[in-house]
Design an enzyme around this catalytic site. Structure first.
Site, short mmCIF file in Angstrom:
data_model
loop_
_atom_site.label_atom_id
_atom_site.label_comp_id
_atom_site.label_asym_id
_atom_site.label_seq_id
_atom_site.Cartn_x
_atom_site.Cartn_y
_atom_site.Cartn_z
N ASN A 211 0.69 1.41 -5.37
CA ASN A 211 -0.59 2.05 -5.07
C ASN A 211 -1.66 0.95 -5.01
O ASN A 211 -2.10 0.46 -6.05
CB ASN A 211 -0.90 3.07 -6.17
CG ASN A 211 -2.29 3.67 -6.04
OD1 ASN A 211 -2.93 3.53 -5.01
ND2 ASN A 211 -2.73 4.34 -7.10
N TRP A 212 -2.04 0.59 -3.79
CA TRP A 212 -2.97 -0.54 -3.64
C TRP A 212 -4.40 -0.15 -3.98
O TRP A 212 -5.27 -1.01 -4.09
CB TRP A 212 -2.93 -1.06 -2.20
CG TRP A 212 -1.63 -1.65 -1.77
CD1 TRP A 212 -0.44 -1.64 -2.46
CD2 TRP A 212 -1.37 -2.35 -0.54
NE1 TRP A 212 0.54 -2.28 -1.73
CE2 TRP A 212 -0.01 -2.72 -0.55
CE3 TRP A 212 -2.15 -2.69 0.56
CZ2 TRP A 212 0.58 -3.41 0.50
CZ3 TRP A 212 -1.56 -3.37 1.61
CH2 TRP A 212 -0.21 -3.74 1.58
N LYS A 213 -4.67 1.14 -4.08
CA LYS A 213 -6.03 1.63 -4.34
C LYS A 213 -6.99 1.06 -3.29
O LYS A 213 -6.58 0.82 -2.16
CB LYS A 213 -6.46 1.30 -5.79
CG LYS A 213 -5.41 1.77 -6.79
CD LYS A 213 -5.87 1.74 -8.22
CE LYS A 213 -4.74 2.20 -9.12
NZ LYS A 213 -5.11 2.28 -10.52
N HIS B 22 -4.31 11.70 -8.48
CA HIS B 22 -4.43 10.50 -9.32
C HIS B 22 -5.63 10.68 -10.26
O HIS B 22 -6.63 11.28 -9.88
CB HIS B 22 -4.62 9.27 -8.42
CG HIS B 22 -4.49 7.99 -9.18
ND1 HIS B 22 -5.52 7.49 -9.94
CD2 HIS B 22 -3.46 7.13 -9.32
CE1 HIS B 22 -5.11 6.37 -10.51
NE2 HIS B 22 -3.87 6.13 -10.15
N GLU C 290 -7.91 8.76 -11.09
CA GLU C 290 -9.18 8.26 -10.55
C GLU C 290 -9.82 9.30 -9.63
O GLU C 290 -11.04 9.43 -9.59
CB GLU C 290 -8.95 6.92 -9.83
CG GLU C 290 -8.66 5.81 -10.83
CD GLU C 290 -7.77 4.69 -10.31
OE1 GLU C 290 -7.54 4.60 -9.09
OE2 GLU C 290 -7.27 3.91 -11.15
N GLU D 287 1.21 9.30 -15.61
CA GLU D 287 0.35 8.15 -15.79
C GLU D 287 -0.67 8.43 -16.88
O GLU D 287 -1.72 9.05 -16.62
CB GLU D 287 -0.41 7.84 -14.49
CG GLU D 287 0.48 7.54 -13.31
CD GLU D 287 -0.26 6.71 -12.26
OE1 GLU D 287 0.18 5.59 -12.00
OE2 GLU D 287 -1.28 7.17 -11.75
N GLY E 179 -4.63 0.51 -15.49
CA GLY E 179 -5.51 -0.64 -15.26
C GLY E 179 -6.05 -1.27 -16.53
O GLY E 179 -6.98 -2.07 -16.48
N SER F 70 -0.22 0.19 -16.12
CA SER F 70 0.01 -1.19 -16.57
C SER F 70 1.48 -1.57 -16.61
O SER F 70 1.91 -2.33 -17.48
CB SER F 70 -0.68 -1.44 -17.92
OG SER F 70 -2.07 -1.24 -17.79
N GLY G 177 0.07 -0.01 -9.84
CA GLY G 177 -1.24 -0.32 -9.29
C GLY G 177 -1.44 -1.82 -9.14
O GLY G 177 -0.94 -2.44 -8.20
N GLY G 178 -2.14 -2.42 -10.11
CA GLY G 178 -2.51 -3.84 -10.05
C GLY G 178 -1.36 -4.76 -9.67
O GLY G 178 -1.51 -5.66 -8.82
P1 PGA Z 1 -2.03 0.12 -12.89
O1 PGA Z 1 -2.32 1.45 -12.06
O2 PGA Z 1 -0.58 -0.27 -12.64
O3 PGA Z 1 -2.99 -0.91 -12.34
O4 PGA Z 1 -2.27 0.43 -14.31
C1 PGA Z 1 -1.34 2.44 -11.90
C2 PGA Z 1 -1.90 3.55 -11.07
O5 PGA Z 1 -3.08 3.89 -11.24
O6 PGA Z 1 -1.21 4.14 -10.22
#
Ligand code: PGA
Length: 259
Positions: A9-11, A97, A99, A169, A175, A215, A236-237
């Site tokens: 997930n590149w966001k 998600h 976010e 999640e 993050g 994470s 994500g990251g």
């Molecule tokens: P993260 O994000 O790996 O940067 O913690 C995961 C996500 O939000 O899908």
């Protein structure tokens, strides 16, 4: 253990050039290995078409969107529909998600509508759930996740539910660099599988994909993916660097080999 599924997930990250370099970097690394693990890249919407072109040419990964509209078609300025995503070959779409729940006020009801749209166009919804830090501290993490799934996903008839993927999640792990321990992840994944079993039966529960996100990185991935009920990851990251992401995919392969 069934093959793992790893979704990046590149966001809201990468320029056009960076997106292309990242896709090419991942393709180059994956070309030299034989994988059982399924790989899905979810770049920003603007780059989905380049990604689906590369996916068609390389046959090494699938492409997912990060969101879609709850509506089918029409006067919804700025929105992107499931119909549009399907028309350029997008196979997966993340919905719900944390976010989007937090910054865009998405409710379970909205998420359920998005899931319906996606299923109508043959796109796999990757439905996110997860408790906040406060809910975990209060010992309400299981109830919080149960409510999200009951309202956003479990309303589906069994044959539709079976097409969805769940991503657990914990909000406090996204993050933050603070990962759920393998035991915490396993406990929640087993709880979710149990809910699926009660509602849809043993076979559906076994076949369902329940991913962990928050994470997850190359260092902790093998242990997380070795848990019985962790079927892969939503990353994500660590999905923004080809080497890191590919190391996580390799962790998926190691977990299958060793378990
Ligand atoms: P993260 O994000 O790996 O940067 O913690 C995961 C996500 O939000 O899908």
């Amino acid at each position: 253990m069934k093959p793992k599924l790893i979704i990046g997930n590149w966001k809201m990250n990468t320029s056009f050039d960076e997106a292309q370099d990242l896709i090419i970097g991942i393709i180059e690394a994956l070309e030299s290995v034989t994988l059982e693990t399924g790989v899905v890249l979810c770049p920003p919407a603007l780059y989905l078409e380049i990604a689906t072109d590369h996916a068609d040419d390389s046959d090494l990964f699938n492409v997912g969107a990060q969101n879609c509209s709850e509506y089918d078609n029409g006067a919804y300025t700025g929105e992107i529909s499931a119909r549009m995503l399907a028309s350029i070959g997008v196979d997966f779409c993340i919905v719900g998600h944390s976010e989007r729940r937090k910054y865009f006020n998405e409710s379970n009801e909205t998420i359920a509508k998005k899931v319906n749209q996606l299923l109508q166009f043959g796109i796999v919804p990757v439905v996110c759930c997860g408790e906040t830090r406060e809910e975990r501290k209060a010992g309400h993490h299981c109830e919080a996740v149960e409510k999200q799934l009951a309202e956003a996903l479990f309303q589906l008839p069994k044959e539709h539910f079976e097409q969805a993927v769940i991503a657990y999640e914990p909000v406090w792990a996204i993050g933050t660099g603070e990962t759920a321990s393998p035991q915490q992840a396993q406990e929640m994944h087993a709880f979710i599988r149990n809910l699926i079993e009660k509602k849809f039966g043993t076979e559906t529960a076994y076949n369902s994909y329940i991913l962990y996100g928050g994470s997850c990185n190359a260092q902790n991935a093998v242990e997380l993916f070795s848990q019985n009920d962790v079927d892969g990851g939503l990353i994500g990251g660590a999905s923004l660097k080809a080497d890191d992401f590919v190391a996580i995919i390799e962790a998926g392969e190691t977990a299958i080999r060793e378990n």
